[in-house]
Design a protein around this motif. Structure first.
Motif, mmCIF file in Angstrom:
data_model
loop_
_atom_site.group_PDB
_atom_site.id
_atom_site.type_symbol
_atom_site.label_atom_id
_atom_site.label_comp_id
_atom_site.label_asym_id
_atom_site.label_seq_id
_atom_site.Cartn_x
_atom_site.Cartn_y
_atom_site.Cartn_z
ATOM 1 N N VAL B 40 0.837 -1.200 0.000
ATOM 2 C CA VAL B 40 0.000 0.000 0.000
ATOM 3 C C VAL B 40 0.873 1.252 0.000
ATOM 4 N N PHE B 41 1.973 1.204 0.778
ATOM 5 C CA PHE B 41 2.854 2.371 0.819
ATOM 6 C C PHE B 41 3.434 2.651 -0.562
ATOM 7 N N LEU B 42 3.865 1.592 -1.236
ATOM 8 C CA LEU B 42 4.404 1.785 -2.585
ATOM 9 C C LEU B 42 3.337 2.340 -3.523
ATOM 10 N N ILE B 43 2.128 1.826 -3.385
ATOM 11 C CA ILE B 43 1.059 2.323 -4.265
ATOM 12 C C ILE B 43 0.802 3.806 -4.004
ATOM 13 N N THR B 44 0.823 4.201 -2.720
ATOM 14 C CA THR B 44 0.569 5.620 -2.455
ATOM 15 C C THR B 44 1.699 6.489 -3.024
ATOM 16 N N LEU B 45 2.929 5.933 -3.033
ATOM 17 C CA LEU B 45 4.013 6.689 -3.678
ATOM 18 C C LEU B 45 3.722 6.857 -5.168
ATOM 19 N N ALA B 46 3.201 5.789 -5.775
ATOM 20 C CA ALA B 46 2.844 5.871 -7.193
ATOM 21 C C ALA B 46 1.739 6.904 -7.401
ATOM 22 N N ILE B 47 0.792 6.942 -6.457
ATOM 23 C CA ILE B 47 -0.292 7.926 -6.551
ATOM 24 C C ILE B 47 0.295 9.343 -6.479
ATOM 25 N N TRP B 48 1.244 9.502 -5.577
ATOM 26 C CA TRP B 48 1.910 10.792 -5.435
ATOM 27 C C TRP B 48 2.598 11.168 -6.754
ATOM 28 N N ALA B 49 3.284 10.149 -7.347
ATOM 29 C CA ALA B 49 4.022 10.410 -8.581
ATOM 30 C C ALA B 49 3.080 10.827 -9.716
ATOM 31 N N ARG B 50 1.857 10.303 -9.690
ATOM 32 C CA ARG B 50 0.909 10.699 -10.751
ATOM 33 C C ARG B 50 0.491 12.158 -10.624
ATOM 34 N N GLY B 51 0.632 12.677 -9.416
ATOM 35 C CA GLY B 51 0.408 14.109 -9.231
ATOM 36 C C GLY B 51 -1.041 14.504 -9.087
ATOM 37 N N ILE B 52 -1.236 15.732 -8.614
ATOM 38 C CA ILE B 52 -2.587 16.276 -8.481
ATOM 39 C C ILE B 52 -2.622 17.629 -9.149
ATOM 40 N N VAL B 53 -3.807 18.034 -9.503
ATOM 41 C CA VAL B 53 -3.930 19.310 -10.212
ATOM 42 C C VAL B 53 -4.041 20.441 -9.197
ATOM 43 N N PRO B 54 -3.677 21.652 -9.581
ATOM 44 C CA PRO B 54 -3.695 22.739 -8.614
ATOM 45 C C PRO B 54 -5.100 23.201 -8.251
ATOM 46 N N ASP B 55 -6.093 22.789 -8.975
ATOM 47 C CA ASP B 55 -7.412 23.331 -8.692
ATOM 48 C C ASP B 55 -8.420 22.195 -8.562
ATOM 49 N N GLY B 56 -8.867 21.900 -7.366
ATOM 50 C CA GLY B 56 -9.880 20.866 -7.176
ATOM 51 C C GLY B 56 -9.283 19.476 -7.030
ATOM 52 N N PHE B 57 -10.124 18.490 -7.238
ATOM 53 C CA PHE B 57 -9.728 17.110 -6.958
ATOM 54 C C PHE B 57 -9.163 16.430 -8.192
ATOM 55 N N ALA B 58 -8.315 15.443 -7.961
ATOM 56 C CA ALA B 58 -7.704 14.725 -9.069
ATOM 57 C C ALA B 58 -7.797 13.224 -8.838
ATOM 58 N N GLN B 59 -7.459 12.491 -9.872
ATOM 59 C CA GLN B 59 -7.421 11.022 -9.822
ATOM 60 C C GLN B 59 -8.743 10.440 -9.329
ATOM 61 N N ILE B 60 -9.841 10.980 -9.836
ATOM 62 C CA ILE B 60 -11.166 10.564 -9.382
ATOM 63 C C ILE B 60 -11.481 9.141 -9.837
ATOM 64 N N GLU B 61 -12.016 8.350 -8.933
ATOM 65 C CA GLU B 61 -12.522 7.018 -9.285
ATOM 66 C C GLU B 61 -13.957 6.962 -8.827
ATOM 67 N N GLU B 62 -14.870 6.631 -9.743
ATOM 68 C CA GLU B 62 -16.285 6.818 -9.428
ATOM 69 C C GLU B 62 -17.152 5.761 -10.087
ATOM 70 N N PHE B 63 -18.085 5.184 -9.339
ATOM 71 C CA PHE B 63 -19.185 4.466 -9.978
ATOM 72 C C PHE B 63 -20.426 4.531 -9.092
#
Lengths: 451, 486
Positions: B40-63
């Motif tokens: 999980v720690f490695l995955i969160t590092l990967a999430i960090w590497a994918r980055g977030i946008v400066p305005d609002g939410f990013a990497q949304i997963e939805e159903f």
């Protein structure tokens, strides 16, 4: 007419099965009685799916085939099957065993009539049919405690039933019809509708064990076999709420009945939990907790006609309640009737203990369990109907609930000194597996199932 | 790849897999636990590497989940949640490594811990009000059983108190969530943030409900009383998770819900909220000063440090200068992360002391530094960080909070007095336990072993890193704080 009968297929099948079961019981073939019952319940459930989407009435509007009635069947029929399995686990080999099964199925038929009632007469038949069978079930063991419990239940039931019938005559006088759908005409005749309404609240409130008509519940549950207590606490009670919904959704929201029911709801949940807090007898404890749960489900009734979530709330909570309360009673059958018998239970029987924790947390209303989803809907309905204070009381009571249910959870994980629990037979194991799976899984899935 | 979902549910799936194993030994349980939390720690590092946008939410997963009422399964990240997600993953990995010494009913312990990790990650990532509440509450159950099953002497009582307090605490939030839903017709938190659905009295009631919930969780004075008992009685990993991760639910919720979803009411109540923050900060410090039990002392400093976070958020609402608002929120968020690192380390260290000496009473010790240099220096470094020494993790956070406070509500600067008190209490603790005359009773105590060093060193490194060069972390946080639309 023929079409009417085909819409009634689930009920007719169940009625036929009940007769057949009584015949088989005459031959003392109790396994056969049970088999017929389970098969009929399963087949009847299947048939229900065919009429689930229907929204109509039969026999001149006296009996409803609608969302409430349809979902009520999907809740009550499988619930009854589980109760039969529990009864089998408890009374297998005892005298007159089969008569318990046939009575249970007969009472469930009455419960279906309550849930589909569109007319005063059908309502009365449903009340009588569920009542008479239940008295006999409670008194089944024929010892002193059971006889006394049965008598108490009978006398109280006879009085409240008569009051209800008496009150219904006022409604008949005011609206000129026995159909609930004509109750709208009562508008303006406040006095008559108040009298009628009070009477219905008495009659159904007794079945639903609402305060102050709840006195019988702990005594009856305690005197009866555990499986019968489990059955009565879920099936006839849920049916009473479906009947409430059928009657009140046609009534104009005047004369203050929503407020009156809201007050009863608040008092019922508070009193139920307070009384449960001091019980040491496990059956009585769960009995009082189920009085409190009645208070919760009444929140949905209060919101009928204003909130779109009200009907789903009643249905979802009833379904959750059937699963978790049956499960909790099934554990009582394994562990024993006193609170001490849970001492160390979770350590010596980790799987059963885990299941009990699931049931109790669900009864408390902890997400993501089924009971939480039910409560959430009830709160939503109450707030949408403008009863924020009732939702707040419901939420405060959730803390009392926690106290009640933790009284059972905490000793389970203390030292494992006693806990001489009996073995778990196949049928009881099936009940526990199914109720636990429903309590765990249906919470997350409830959203997809909703009408 | 739905990395957010995978990170959230991987722990609980690993827990279920463990339960399904026919033969569950302590060894296998801990291996699974370390493997899962490590992954999980490695995955969160990967999430960090994918980055977030400066305005609002990013990497949304939805159903869709409950279409009838507009509830859905929604996960996503911004600069407020991503640092907390990283912190959570790190602390759980370290807790898993540290807990590998537990042999009593190890499989159950591991399952509870993995369940807690799922609940914690879900809480920070949920973008659906209902889903948030589900994760938020599930964490209670896990922590209750962890304290009740593996804690110290008074564990049953402490666990019960914890459960009742926090359940009572979280129920008002449910009302607020229902209120927000009825006001907007959706459970989507993004909708609630973009166009706050409640106004006037309704918004104020919802705010009060939320504040109550989060104040219990934070915990803020006067609803903090569950915290010392729970902390003292919890097993070490439980204390670390409680302080490092679960207290952040409160401050995260304060920003995400109260600040963002009822902004007007929050601004109106800003002075009152600020006052609670100030009182918490001061009270926590003075109460910590009065303790002789090391663990209890650290528990009370949490009340103090979380008080600064409350101050930061309140000041952000009060500030008229947008730059000051950003500084206040950046500081508050940075404080959440650094508190996780520093207090996590301190609880680990006290746990290590207790394992060796079976005592937490300061008066029992003395001169440990010469015998246990690793443990001693690690404690001293963490303690200095905790009292806000420049160059260590808390300083940049507290500096920003106080800077903004001075600017927007100068009276509240009196809270700075707490820093002096904290300094006094830590110096006193260090003197009593690690300096002075060595107590011969502890002559045979071993210093940290390899596993313990493995747990503590990353926290110390990060404490220094955040203190010396906070820019990278502030930059990460800052992306949202500008996105908050202020």
């Amino acid at each position: 007419m023929l079409n009417d009968l085909s819409l009634l297929a689930p009920e007719l099948l169940l009625a036929a099965a009940a007769m057949l079961m009584i015949v088989a019981e005459m031959a003392r073939a109790s396994r056969l009685v049970l088999a017929i019952g389970i098969l009929a319940l399963a087949a009847s459930t299947m048939l229900t799916f065919a009429v689930l989407k229907a929204d109509t009435t039969v026999f001149g509007g006296t009996y409803r085939i609608d969302t409430i009635a349809g979902w009520a069947k999907l809740i009550l029929l499988p619930g009854t099957a589980l109760a039969l399995l529990m009864a089998r686990a408890e009374i297998a080999g005892r005298d007159r065993e089969g008569s318990v099964y046939s009575l249970i199925v007969l009472v469930t038929l009455g419960a279906l009539m309550l849930s589909g009632a569109g007319d005063m007469m059908v309502l009365v038949i449903g009340v009588v049919l569920t009542g008479l069978g239940s008295f006999a079930l409670v008194a089944y063991p024929r010892d002193d405690a059971a006889t006394e419990a049965g008598m108490k239940y009978l006398v109280f039931g006879a009085v409240t039933g008569s009051v209800m019938i008496y009150g219904l005559t006022f409604w008949f006088g005011g609206s000129g019809s026995t159909l609930f759908s004509e109750l709208g005409q009562l508008s303006g005749q406040t006095l008559l509708s108040i009298a009628g309404l009070i009477a219905v609240i008495v009659g159904l409130g007794y079945k639903a064990s609402l305060v102050p008509f709840h006195f019988w519940a702990p005594d009856a549950y305690d005197g009866a076999p555990v499986s019968v207590a489990a059955y009565l606490s879920v099936i006839t009670k849920a049916a009473a709420f479906f009947a409430f919904a059928q009657v009140l959704r046609d009534l104009p929201r005047e004369g203050g009945w929503p407020l009156a029911l809201a007050l009863i709801s608040a008092v019922t949940m508070t009193y139920g939990y307070l009384a449960a807090l001091v019980q040491t007898n496990l059956v009585r404890l769960i009995a009082y907790s189920s009085v409190a749960q009645s208070g919760y489900i009444l929140m949905g009734v209060v919101a009928l006609g204003v909130s779109l979530v009200a009907t789903p709330a009643i249905l979802v909570f009833a379904a959750a309640y059937v699963a978790m309360n049956l499960g909790a009673f099934a554990i009582v059958m394994v562990a024993g009737r006193s609170l001490e018998s849970l001492q160390g239970f979770g350590r010596t029987r980790p799987w059963l203990g885990g299941a009990m924790v699931v049931f109790l947390l669900s009864l408390t209303g902890i997400p993501p369990l089924f009971g939480f989803v039910g409560k959430l809907y009830l709160f939503m309905a109450a707030i949408e109907a403008g009863y924020l204070w009732l939702a707040v009381i419901g939420i405060l009571n959730s803390v009392l609930a926690l106290g009640v249910y933790l009284r059972m959870v905490v000793p389970m994980y203390r030292s494992a000194d006693s806990a001489a629990a009996g073995p778990v037979g196949l049928s009881l194991a099936a009940v526990l597996a199914l109720t636990a799976a429903a309590t765990l899984g249906l919470g997350a899935l409830a959203g997809f199932l909703l009408p | 790849m739905p990395l957010l979902t995978i990170a959230t549910f991987l722990p609980i799936l690993a827990g279920l897999a463990l339960m399904a194993l026919p033969k569950q030994t302590a060894r296998i349980a801990h291996q699974i636990s370390i493997a899962a939390t490590g992954a999980v720690f490695l995955i969160t590092l990967a999430i960090w590497a994918r980055g977030i946008v400066p305005d609002g939410f990013a990497q949304i997963e939805e159903f869709t989940w409950i279409p009838a009422i507009g509830a859905a399964y929604r996960l996503g990240l911004d600069g407020l949640s991503l640092p907390l997600v990283l912190l959570t993953a790190l602390l759980f990995l370290l807790s898993a490594i540290y807990s590998a010494r537990i042999s009593d009913r190890a499989p159950s312990f591991v399952v509870l811990m993995l369940m807690l990790e799922t609940a914690a990650l879900g809480t920070f990532m949920a973008l659906d009000g209902l889903l948030f509440y589900v994760f938020f509450e599930v964490s209670l159950v896990g922590m209750y059983f962890m304290i009740a099953g593996w804690g110290y002497e008074e564990r049953q009582k402490a666990a019960l108190m914890f459960f009742i307090y926090t359940l009572l605490g979280s129920l008002p939030l449910l009302l607020a969530i229902i209120g927000l839903y009825l006001g907007s017709g959706s459970f989507d938190m993004r909708v609630w943030i973009d166009a706050p659905p409640l106004t006037g009295l309704a918004a104020m009631l919802a705010l009060i409900a939320m504040l109550f919930t989060f104040a219990v969780k934070i915990p803020a004075f006067p609803v903090h009383t569950w915290l010392p008992a729970a902390h003292v009685q919890a097993p070490t990993a439980g204390s670390v998770i409680l302080a490092g991760v679960m207290l952040k639910f409160g401050t995260y919720g304060l920003v995400r819900f109260a600040f963002q979803m009822t902004p007007e009411a929050f601004a109106q109540a800003g002075q009152v909220i600020l006052a609670f923050g100030v009182v918490s900060a001061l009270y926590g410090a003075f109460a910590a000063l009065a303790q002789t039990d090391l663990k209890k002392m650290i528990a009370y400093t949490s009340v103090n440090h979380m008080g600064y976070v409350v101050m930061g958020v309140a000041v952000a609402a009060l500030a008229s200068d947008p730059r000051m608002r950003t500084i206040a929120l950046d500081g508050a968020t940075l404080q959440m992360v650094s508190h996780g690192l520093v207090t996590g380390a301190l609880f680990f260290l006290v746990g290590m002391v207790q394992d060796r000496a079976h005592s937490r009473n300061m008066a029992d010790f003395g001169g440990l530094l010469t015998r246990l240099p690793w443990l001693g220096w690690a404690f001293i470094l963490s303690a200095f960080a905790s009292l806000g020494l420049p160059g260590l993790a808390h300083f940049p956070a507290e500096f920003q909070v106080f800077l903004a406070t001075l600017n927007a509500a100068p009276w509240a600067i009196i809270a700075i007095l707490a820093i002096v008190v904290t300094a006094a209490l830590y110096l006193r603790a260090i003197a009593a336990v690690f300096l002075g005359e060595a107590n011969p009773k502890w002559a045979d105590l071993p210093d940290l072993d390899r596993r313990e060093k493995l747990v503590i060193v990353p926290l110390l490194v990060l404490t220094v890193l955040v203190g010396v060069a906070p820019g990278w972390l502030i930059g990460l946080i800052h992306t949202t704080m500008t996105g908050l639309g202020i």
